[in-house]
Structures are given as C-alpha cells and as structure tokens.
Design an enzyme around this catalytic site. Structure first.
Site, PDB file in Angstrom:
ATOM      1  N   TRP A 123       1.058   1.588 -13.333  1.00  0.00           N
ATOM      2  CA  TRP A 123       2.325   1.940 -13.553  1.00  0.00           C
ATOM      3  C   TRP A 123       2.378   2.166 -14.873  1.00  0.00           C
ATOM      4  O   TRP A 123       3.360   3.178 -15.214  1.00  0.00           O
ATOM      5  CB  TRP A 123       3.275   0.958 -13.051  1.00  0.00           C
ATOM      6  CG  TRP A 123       3.502   1.108 -11.608  1.00  0.00           C
ATOM      7  CD1 TRP A 123       3.179   0.300 -10.543  1.00  0.00           C
ATOM      8  CD2 TRP A 123       4.073   2.308 -10.939  1.00  0.00           C
ATOM      9  NE1 TRP A 123       3.278   0.768  -9.423  1.00  0.00           N
ATOM     10  CE2 TRP A 123       3.972   1.969  -9.477  1.00  0.00           C
ATOM     11  CE3 TRP A 123       4.736   3.467 -11.275  1.00  0.00           C
ATOM     12  CZ2 TRP A 123       4.373   2.978  -8.732  1.00  0.00           C
ATOM     13  CZ3 TRP A 123       4.936   4.353 -10.475  1.00  0.00           C
ATOM     14  CH2 TRP A 123       4.996   4.098  -9.224  1.00  0.00           C
ATOM     15  N   LEU A 143       4.358   3.096   2.571  1.00  0.00           N
ATOM     16  CA  LEU A 143       3.133   2.625   1.837  1.00  0.00           C
ATOM     17  C   LEU A 143       2.529   1.480   2.428  1.00  0.00           C
ATOM     18  O   LEU A 143       2.981   0.553   2.458  1.00  0.00           O
ATOM     19  CB  LEU A 143       3.239   2.472   0.359  1.00  0.00           C
ATOM     20  CG  LEU A 143       2.266   1.832  -0.517  1.00  0.00           C
ATOM     21  CD1 LEU A 143       0.855   2.730  -0.398  1.00  0.00           C
ATOM     22  CD2 LEU A 143       2.608   1.814  -1.659  1.00  0.00           C
ATOM     23  N   CYS A 144       1.234   1.430   3.095  1.00  0.00           N
ATOM     24  CA  CYS A 144       0.694   0.476   3.715  1.00  0.00           C
ATOM     25  C   CYS A 144      -0.713   0.494   3.699  1.00  0.00           C
ATOM     26  O   CYS A 144      -1.328   1.635   3.992  1.00  0.00           O
ATOM     27  CB  CYS A 144       1.422   0.677   5.176  1.00  0.00           C
ATOM     28  SG  CYS A 144       0.653  -1.000   6.137  1.00  0.00           S
ATOM     29  N   ILE A 145      -1.382  -0.733   3.335  1.00  0.00           N
ATOM     30  CA  ILE A 145      -2.944  -0.595   3.203  1.00  0.00           C
ATOM     31  C   ILE A 145      -3.194  -1.828   4.100  1.00  0.00           C
ATOM     32  O   ILE A 145      -2.620  -2.868   4.117  1.00  0.00           O
ATOM     33  CB  ILE A 145      -3.375  -0.776   1.881  1.00  0.00           C
ATOM     34  CG1 ILE A 145      -3.014   0.332   1.210  1.00  0.00           C
ATOM     35  CG2 ILE A 145      -4.582  -1.335   1.880  1.00  0.00           C
ATOM     36  CD1 ILE A 145      -3.504   0.368  -0.358  1.00  0.00           C
ATOM     37  N   SER A 205      -5.707  -5.138  -2.640  1.00  0.00           N
ATOM     38  CA  SER A 205      -6.373  -5.611  -4.056  1.00  0.00           C
ATOM     39  C   SER A 205      -7.528  -4.938  -4.506  1.00  0.00           C
ATOM     40  O   SER A 205      -8.308  -5.429  -5.174  1.00  0.00           O
ATOM     41  CB  SER A 205      -6.557  -7.149  -4.029  1.00  0.00           C
ATOM     42  OG  SER A 205      -5.387  -7.937  -3.659  1.00  0.00           O
ATOM     43  N   LYS A 206      -7.843  -3.778  -3.759  1.00  0.00           N
ATOM     44  CA  LYS A 206      -8.957  -3.066  -4.189  1.00  0.00           C
ATOM     45  C   LYS A 206      -8.221  -1.444  -4.912  1.00  0.00           C
ATOM     46  O   LYS A 206      -9.200  -0.575  -4.848  1.00  0.00           O
ATOM     47  CB  LYS A 206      -9.879  -2.424  -2.827  1.00  0.00           C
ATOM     48  CG  LYS A 206     -10.150  -3.677  -2.143  1.00  0.00           C
ATOM     49  CD  LYS A 206     -11.356  -3.205  -1.142  1.00  0.00           C
ATOM     50  CE  LYS A 206     -11.573  -4.311  -0.264  1.00  0.00           C
ATOM     51  NZ  LYS A 206     -12.309  -5.468  -0.699  1.00  0.00           N
ATOM     52  N   ARG A 207      -7.217  -1.679  -5.474  1.00  0.00           N
ATOM     53  CA  ARG A 207      -6.625  -0.574  -6.100  1.00  0.00           C
ATOM     54  C   ARG A 207      -6.467   0.800  -5.389  1.00  0.00           C
ATOM     55  O   ARG A 207      -6.465   1.845  -5.611  1.00  0.00           O
ATOM     56  CB  ARG A 207      -7.366  -0.181  -7.331  1.00  0.00           C
ATOM     57  CG  ARG A 207      -7.658  -1.652  -8.253  1.00  0.00           C
ATOM     58  CD  ARG A 207      -6.461  -2.315  -8.852  1.00  0.00           C
ATOM     59  NE  ARG A 207      -5.595  -1.378  -9.390  1.00  0.00           N
ATOM     60  CZ  ARG A 207      -4.545  -1.863 -10.043  1.00  0.00           C
ATOM     61  NH1 ARG A 207      -4.189  -3.048  -9.757  1.00  0.00           N
ATOM     62  NH2 ARG A 207      -3.599  -1.176 -10.769  1.00  0.00           N
ATOM     63  N   LEU A 208      -6.148   0.725  -4.073  1.00  0.00           N
ATOM     64  CA  LEU A 208      -6.102   1.833  -3.090  1.00  0.00           C
ATOM     65  C   LEU A 208      -4.621   2.204  -3.178  1.00  0.00           C
ATOM     66  O   LEU A 208      -4.297   3.497  -3.243  1.00  0.00           O
ATOM     67  CB  LEU A 208      -6.838   1.408  -1.729  1.00  0.00           C
ATOM     68  CG  LEU A 208      -6.597   2.369  -0.732  1.00  0.00           C
ATOM     69  CD1 LEU A 208      -7.720   3.610  -1.225  1.00  0.00           C
ATOM     70  CD2 LEU A 208      -7.149   2.084   0.689  1.00  0.00           C
ATOM     71  N   ILE A 224      15.605   3.312   4.605  1.00  0.00           N
ATOM     72  CA  ILE A 224      15.060   2.736   5.737  1.00  0.00           C
ATOM     73  C   ILE A 224      14.007   2.053   5.447  1.00  0.00           C
ATOM     74  O   ILE A 224      13.045   2.563   5.203  1.00  0.00           O
ATOM     75  CB  ILE A 224      15.245   4.061   6.739  1.00  0.00           C
ATOM     76  CG1 ILE A 224      16.525   4.805   7.213  1.00  0.00           C
ATOM     77  CG2 ILE A 224      14.657   3.321   8.243  1.00  0.00           C
ATOM     78  CD1 ILE A 224      16.555   5.957   7.435  1.00  0.00           C
TER      79      ILE A 224
END
Ligand code: MYA
Length: 505
Positions: free
Chosen positions: A92, A226-228, A234-237, A505
């Site tokens: 950021w 946003l979803c991983i 924690s792999k900076r994706l 939402i």
C-alpha cells in the site's frame, strides 16, 4: 446481540496472536481511561473478557495494561493484521492512497482531488505475469458454470468472522445482482486459475459507480469480492490482483475507486460500526451468534426481540416498476445530504431496488417498500437485501439468514429546516415496519451500519453494537475525513450523524 456479528468484511482471524504480541506494559491508566479505551475497541474488550460491560473490568484493566498504549490508542490492537507497524504496508505504501498522519488534525483540511494523474495511453495493455503454474482468466458471469466457480471459491474461502464461526455465503443470485448492475464491464471480473487443474484460486471484481465526494462526482469503480484460496494465502497474490483490477479500470478511463474492508489499511476516509438486531433469537443463540446475558433468561430475550405481525405505516406497500421514477427522485434528493454517495440513474434504481419477479429462477435478494400517500405520491421507501452466512463449526443449523439494511429515504428528512424529532419518529416507523417484513421472510437477524441517519433509530429498534467495523477507502483520491456515525469512543453519535450515504454489499 452485540457479541458475535456475522462476518465483518475482511476481519482478521488472528486476534489471539495479536494479544500475545502486544506485550509492552503500561501503567497509570485510570478506570475511566480503561473504560474509554475498551469502548474504542470493542473487539479488544471482547478479547479481554469485558465485552460490553458484561465481564470483569478489573481483570480487563490488568490485561489492558499489558498491552502497548499507542497500539490501543490508535484502535489497532483488535487483530493481528492490524498490529504491524504502519511503515510495513509494503504494497500500500507504493499505491496512490493517503498515508497515516496525513490530514488527521481537524484544522488541517487537505485539498480534495486525485493523487496521481495518468492517461489511458500510459497503461500497459497486458497483465503482469503470474507465478509459474498460474494464469489469468476473465470470468464470464453470464455463463452459469463460471458463476458457480466464483460462488464455490467465495463459499469456501471468503470473509469469516474473527473466530471462524461464520463465513459469508453469497448466493449466485446475489452475486449476479451485486456484480452486474447497469454498465457492468465483462473485463472487470478477473480470476487466477491453476494452469494444470484449471481451478479458480483467486478473484477480484469491479463495477462502475458515479461517486460523489462532497461537491465532486468521480467516474469511479467499486472493487469487491477479492478472494484468494486458503492454500495460497500470504504469497503476495492480493497485490497482484489489486494491480490487475487497477489496470483494467484504468484501461476504461477509470482512475478512482471505492472499496471497504474490516481491516485497517492506509487510510480510511471513514469508519462505520456494525449493529445487529436479533429476529430469531433462539437460533442465533444456538449457533453461537448471540450470547445469553448473565442476568437474563431465554424467554426474556425472546420477548425482548419479539416483532409485531403487522406493519403500522399507512400506505406502505411493496415497490413496483411504476415507482422507479419517484423512488429515484426521492433517493437522489435524500442522498444529497451526505458527504459521499453514489448518483443513481433510473436503470440503476430499478436494478438495485426492484425485485425482478419475472425471473422465477432467481432467489429474491432485495426487498423494497414504498409509502404512497393519499395523493398517490411516494413519500418514503426502505429496502434491505439478503445475505446468508454459513455456520462453519458443528451446529444443528447450517446457515444464518441475515437481512442488511440497504437504502431508504423520506420526505420528512428533506424539509427545510429538518424537524429532527419528526425525522427520528419516521425513520423508526419505517425500520420497525421493515423488521415486520424481515420476520415474515424468515430472516434470523437484521444488520445495519452506523451510516446515513441510522443513529436516529438503531438503539430504539434494539440493534446492538457489534465487534465489526467497516472502513471506507478511496483509491487515488485524497479527501478529508467523513463522519461514520460513531464518536471517538466507538459509540453511536446521534449528534454528529454520518456523512456516508453509500452502502456496500
Ligand atoms: S474486502 C474482502 C476481502 N476478502 C477477504 O477478506 C476474503 C478472505 N481473505 C482472502 O481471500 C485473503 O486474505 C485476501 C488477502 C485476498 C484478502 N484489501 O496476498 P497477500 C493487503 C486490500 O500475501 P492474502 C474486498 O473485497 C495486505 O495489507 N488489501 O495476502 C475489497 C498486504 O499489503 P501490505 C488487502 O491474505 C478489496 C497484502 O494485501 C486486503 O493472501 C479492495 C498481502 O497480500 C484487503 N481486504 O490475501 C481491494 N487484505 O503489505 C483494493 C490484505 O501493503 C482495491 N491486503 O500490507 C483498490 C482499488 C483498485 C481499483 C482502482 C481503480 C482505479
């Protein structure tokens, strides 16, 4: 009702770890200061066992004194995610967002506007490469199979509450509703797939929004979902997905965005608090959402949260297609009161507020009721949408069905000057009647934030304060802080109503 909300967006799961990390002792806090600090930080209060005055303040004070003063004062001690040094926002820090400390003092007004100015020509036409074994994939939400893939990813891996008891379960109907408003862009649903298995392991979405921030209207996007996959955390994706959606928005000439989350990032333009109103108290108790206060009994709680069978406002009825113009006009004038709000045209009002009864395959996601006076004029409306949460642990119930208060407006709030007591009475009547419908449609709980004029009715309608906060962020736009409806002690502030007129939402 306040103790265990449905998942707040983006809330971290590492509070316990956080508490262990916060070890530096502080001394000399008075009881009053301890109470104030715990009010500021409900999650911390909960963790220290003094949740909303139910626990032992002495023990909480001792536990509190073991924490680091500065971390508590900044309200950042509530989750492991929030504990890190502000300078450690490695991603950021590189983005066009305001830094902490910038424009924080009330005398220090910043000039509002974009942080970085670019042209579409400067934007790369191709995405950044992904790690070996993964590839970009634009998701076609009109294809049911792909929509189901997004649903599956979110259903297993999206936002959970801090204790991992509940996880948002957006139905495919709500996903379509939330992600495909008028003007949606097919490129703005971006996924990451594992190259070999083709499995969808990451996702991010944006929708267009005309967003007014005080007197300027931004042609912006709203980023969400946003979803991983849990195995790829924690792999900076996440920064890669965020940069990709930024590129895709930029390519459409969009350089500002709004997004919300439960975690603290540099730097919220506003912070609202979640409130929860039990409808089916026994079920909420059984799933561990609502506690039984030590001085109460189940039958008292059931009586406390009883909802009348009938509505009380004369002229209240379900919104119909013929009301779209009147509702858009009323909503537009009502939202003009707030510092930040979307500007909705008629098509958007129809999309967001009118349930499309023709499509029998879709579950109803939004409920809107209007008040029509004796002269056939629409004087008020109120709406809520449905969002279920899965119960993660063993339980007799698999889900909690939550209604979320959405938009509302009333002519009474537009009188000049506004009669505050009349507005308060009217909003209470509208919300109370909407609760009757929530009960009829078998919702278990009614959730609302401290935004808009909600501070005028939340307590009276028996909404209890939750642990969760929702931070509002603007991307590439510097703006002075906007009131979130809560005071410095994280309590509802009916004197300083929220400037937020935008729901998420
Ligand atoms: S809010 C909902 C977010 N989703 C969830 O909470 C679902 C469950 N969690 C996950 O799927 C993952 O934990 C996520 C992070 C994907 C959240 N917003 O890859 P990492 C930063 C922004 O190693 P992971 C919603 O959907 C974090 O501070 N940044 O982490 C709105 C760190 O950066 P820094 C976030 O845990 C989304 C970096 O990512 C968030 O594997 C708005 C770590 O990356 C978050 N919620 O994955 C997105 N969580 O080092 C911004 C973590 O700096 C949009 N991070 O601290 C911006 C506008 C873009 C468009 C602009 C157009 C002009």
């Amino acid at each position: 009702m306040s103790e265990e909300p449905t998942p707040g967006k983006g809330k971290g799961k590492e509070r316990e770890k956080a508490a262990r990390k916060l070890h530096r002792a502080i001394d000399g806090l008075s009881d009053e200061q301890v109470t104030q600090l715990l009010d500021l930080n409900p999650a911390l209060a909960h963790e220290l066992g003094s949740g909303h005055g139910d626990g032992d303040p002495g023990a909480a004070a001792e536990a509190l004194k073991r924490l680091n003063l500065q971390e508590i004062m900044t309200g950042l001690a509530s989750s492991g995610k929030n504990v890190k040094d502000m300078g450690a926002y490695k991603f950021w820090a590189t983005q066009p967002v305001p830094k902490f400390g910038e424009g924080d003092s009330p005398d220090e007004q910043v000039a509002e506007g974009p942080i970085k100015v670019q042209t579409v020509e400067e934007i790369p036409k191709e995405p950044a490469p992904l790690l070996d074994g993964f590839e970009w994939s634009t998701i076609d939400l009109l294809d049911d199979a792909q929509l189901t893939e997004v649903w599956e990813l979110l259903n297993g891996h999206y936002v959970e509450d801090d204790e991992a008891m509940f996880r948002f379960n957006y139905s495919t109907s709500i996903l379509k509703w939330a992600m495909m408003p008028p003007g949606w862009k097919k490129e703005w649903y971006r996924g990451v797939r594992a190259s070999q298995s083709r499995k969808l392991v990451g996702f991010i979405a944006a929708i267009p929004v005309e967003l007014r921030v005080r007197d300027k209207v931004l042609h912006a996007s709203e980023v969400n979902f946003l979803c991983i996959h849990k195995k790829l955390r924690s792999k900076r994706l996440a920064p890669v997905l965020i940069k990709e959606i930024t590129r895709l928005c930029n390519l459409e000439g969009v350089f500002q965005a709004i997004y919300t989350g439960g975690i603290v990032l540099p730097k919220p333009v506003s912070t609202c608090r979640y409130f929860h109103r039990a409808i089916n108290w026994p079920k909420l108790y059984e799933v561990g959402f609502s506690p039984l206060p030590s001085n109460s009994k189940p039958q008292f709680q059931i009586r406390k949260y009883a909802v009348p069978d009938r509505t009380s406002l004369r002229g209240l009825r379900e919104m119909q297609k013929k009301d779209v113009g009147a509702v858009q006009d009323l909503l537009t004038r009502y939202l003009a009161k707030f510092d930040m709000a979307a500007e909705f045209n008629k098509q958007e009002v129809e999309h967001w507020l009118l349930h499309n009864k023709k499509d029998a395959l879709e579950d109803q996601v939004v409920w809107t009721y209007v008040v029509e006076d004796d002269h056939k004029k629409i004087t008020d409306f109120i709406s809520f949408y449905c969002l279920e949460s899965s119960v993660i642990g063993p339980s007799t119930h698999s889900n909690v069905k939550a209604a979320y208060l959405f938009y509302y407006a009333t002519e009474i709030g537009l009188a000049k000057p506004v009669d505050r007591e009349a507005l308060k009475a009217r909003l209470n009547a509208l919300v109370s009647d909407s609760l009757v419908y929530c009960k009829q449609y078998k919702f278990d709980v009614y959730n609302a934030l401290s935004l808009m004029d909600n501070a005028l009715f939340l307590e009276e309608q028996k909404f209890g304060p939750g642990d969760g906060q929702l931070h509002y962020y603007l991307f590439n736009y510097r703006a002075n802080p906007i009131a979130g409806g809560i005071d410095k002690r994280n309590r509802l502030d009916p004197e300083a109503l929220s400037g937020i007129g935008k729901t998420q939402i």
